[in-house]
Write a protein that holds these residues in place. Structure first.
Motif, PDB file in Angstrom:
ATOM      1  N   TYR A  40      -3.432  -1.279  16.296  1.00 45.12           N
ATOM      2  CA  TYR A  40      -2.481  -2.148  15.602  1.00 45.12           C
ATOM      3  C   TYR A  40      -2.614  -2.027  14.085  1.00 45.12           C
ATOM      4  CZ  TYR A  40      -6.759  -4.929  16.155  1.00 45.12           C
ATOM      5  OH  TYR A  40      -8.076  -5.339  16.183  1.00 45.12           O
ATOM      6  N   ASN A  41      -3.665  -1.372  13.617  1.00 46.15           N
ATOM      7  CA  ASN A  41      -3.828  -1.155  12.172  1.00 46.15           C
ATOM      8  C   ASN A  41      -2.996   0.018  11.662  1.00 46.15           C
ATOM      9  OD1 ASN A  41      -5.787  -3.035  10.856  1.00 46.15           O
ATOM     10  ND2 ASN A  41      -7.059  -2.399  12.585  1.00 46.15           N
ATOM     11  N   VAL A  42      -2.297   0.717  12.552  1.00 46.32           N
ATOM     12  CA  VAL A  42      -1.473   1.856  12.129  1.00 46.32           C
ATOM     13  C   VAL A  42      -0.467   1.431  11.066  1.00 46.32           C
ATOM     14  CG1 VAL A  42       0.367   3.418  12.876  1.00 46.32           C
ATOM     15  CG2 VAL A  42      -1.724   3.260  14.195  1.00 46.32           C
ATOM     16  N   GLU A  43       0.220   0.296  11.277  1.00 47.39           N
ATOM     17  CA  GLU A  43       1.244  -0.115  10.317  1.00 47.39           C
ATOM     18  C   GLU A  43       0.630  -0.459   8.964  1.00 47.39           C
ATOM     19  OE1 GLU A  43       3.343  -3.355  12.054  1.00 47.39           O
ATOM     20  OE2 GLU A  43       1.587  -4.665  12.210  1.00 47.39           O
ATOM     21  N   ASN A  44      -0.619  -0.909   8.947  1.00 39.63           N
ATOM     22  CA  ASN A  44      -1.286  -1.183   7.677  1.00 39.63           C
ATOM     23  C   ASN A  44      -1.587   0.114   6.923  1.00 39.63           C
ATOM     24  OD1 ASN A  44      -1.305  -3.866   8.609  1.00 39.63           O
ATOM     25  ND2 ASN A  44      -3.333  -3.610   9.519  1.00 39.63           N
TER      26      ASN A  44
END
Length: 427
Positions: A267-271
């Motif tokens: 879920y840290n991909v978008e960050n």
């Protein structure tokens, strides 16, 4: 009055709301809290080296104090007055999940080329944002300001104080539902950043893969909106990597960037995409961007990997809401480890939605074949299922002390008010 306070402020560029944190030349603002009245500490602040104490209770008026109608409003006005006199570019970040991680990644990336400052810790509210602005000195070229919200109008208020030149919303999820009156209230409040930036014809960065953000931009008829896709043709997660750290490859028209992060969770991909896109837009060298992202190590219980004597712990207990909890559980479910345990703390500030949202999370966890599930906090009370329930983190810690986990990989996720860090010492 603000002009006078500002003149004194520019001698040190330091303000404080804590009389114990006074530096010589500071200005002390006496704010009222739940338990203490800062006015009562004005004399201490002056004795500790403050050149001025801003108070709003005449009982405490003495030499070195200035009396205003409202100390908090004076702090906010001073911050805005200062902001208008800076050449610093202000980059605002808000969102339901990932805003602090994105802030830290942007800070790491932009610092490769510019003199940059960012919000310290979670000073992202009506007090923290003014303090962040007032920590800026004239030589700072970029300031990354995190903006949090609990109620409608909060983001609009912070924008009017900070007057950002650029901004992004990380995502919009089911957080603080009680204060916002439901999910649509969350969307509208986070969208206040877009509304402000559009009204001032400033620049918005956005995740082109997020339909809620795309729809918001259409609602506000944004003209200067830059999608991450301007800089990211493809973003591929390395699913073959069994390491809990996120590994990904970002492709664009000119480059292929393989990045091994210290962030736990896909879920840290978008960050990471946000930091990459913003860095490219502002001309940071591609190798410097990769280096900045790879060297960033999260702290303060955010997606941290902790190796204890007996177990491996994924500590993500700085904050939690239904959206972030769901992402964390699904990501943890994909990891291949022989013994997987989850310790979930209740999600606070959900109001009337609390019971339903906690049951959904408990049901999701129960469906994922984890070896053990521990639920902590009254939000999870009265939910039936195959798990251990505890009223408090201390109760959970005491149980684990008597029944230790050995050679397990443990996801610890919950709102910080639950204080799940208490279980780390027994894992």
């Amino acid at each position: 009055m603000i002009e006078y306070i500002y003149k004194r402020y520019t001698n040190s560029f330091h303000v404080t709301i804590d009389s114990r944190n006074v530096k010589v030349g500071s200005i002390f603002f006496a704010l009222k809290g739940e338990n203490n009245d800062g006015n009562a500490f004005a004399a201490d602040a002056l004795k500790n080296g403050a050149v001025l104490a801003v108070i709003d209770n005449p009982i405490y008026l003495t030499q070195g104090c200035v009396l205003v109608d409202n100390s908090l409003h004076a702090l906010q006005q001073l911050a805005n007055y200062h902001r208008q006199r800076l050449n610093t570019k202000i980059f605002a970040i808000t969102g339901s999940n990932g805003k602090t991680t994105t802030k830290e990644l942007l800070f790491a990336v932009l610092s490769k080329k510019y003199k940059t400052k960012a919000t310290i810790g979670n000073l992202n509210n009506h007090i923290g944002v003014p303090l962040t602005l007032l920590s800026l000195t004239p030589e700072v070229e970029f300031a990354i300001v995190e903006m949090g919200a609990n109620h409608p109008g909060d983001i609009d208020e912070l924008c009017r104080i900070a007057e950002p030149d650029f901004g992004l919303i990380t995502n919009i999820g089911r957080a603080h539902l009680g204060g916002f009156g439901g999910f649509e209230g969350v969307i509208n409040t986070k969208g206040e950043l877009y509304k402000y930036l559009v009204s001032k014809r400033e620049t918005i960065f956005y995740n082109h893969q997020n339909p809620i953000l795309v729809e918001l931009l259409k609602r506000y008829k944004a003209q200067s909106a830059i999608p991450y896709s301007n800089f990211v043709d493809d973003c591929i997660i390395d699913e073959t990597n069994t390491d809990p750290f996120l590994s990904l490859t970002i492709k664009d028209k000119e480059n292929i960037a393989a990045i091994q992060t210290h962030l736990v969770g896909n879920y840290n991909v978008e960050n990471v995409m946000a930091a990459y896109a913003v860095g490219r837009y502002f001309g940071v060298d591609i190798n410097s961007i990769i280096d900045a992202i790879e060297k960033y190590v999260p702290s303060n219980n955010r997606s941290q990997l902790i190796k204890t004597q007996n177990n491996t712990v994924i500590m993500d207990a700085y904050n939690a809401n239904p959206s972030s909890m769901e992402h964390a559980l699904k990501n943890f479910g994909k990891l291949s480890y022989p013994l997987k345990v989850v310790i979930l703390g209740e999600m606070l500030e959900l109001g009337e939605y609390s019971t339903d949202e906690h049951k959904k999370i408990a049901d999701l966890a129960s469906s994922m074949n984890f070896d053990k599930i521990f639920l902590v906090g009254k939000g999870f009370a009265n939910i039936n299922g195959n798990f251990h329930y505890f009223d408090s983190a201390l109760d959970c810690a005491n149980y684990l002390r008597r029944n230790p986990l050995i050679n397990a990989t443990v996801l610890v996720k919950g709102s910080r008010g639950v204080k799940l860090e208490q279980v780390i010492n027994v894992l």
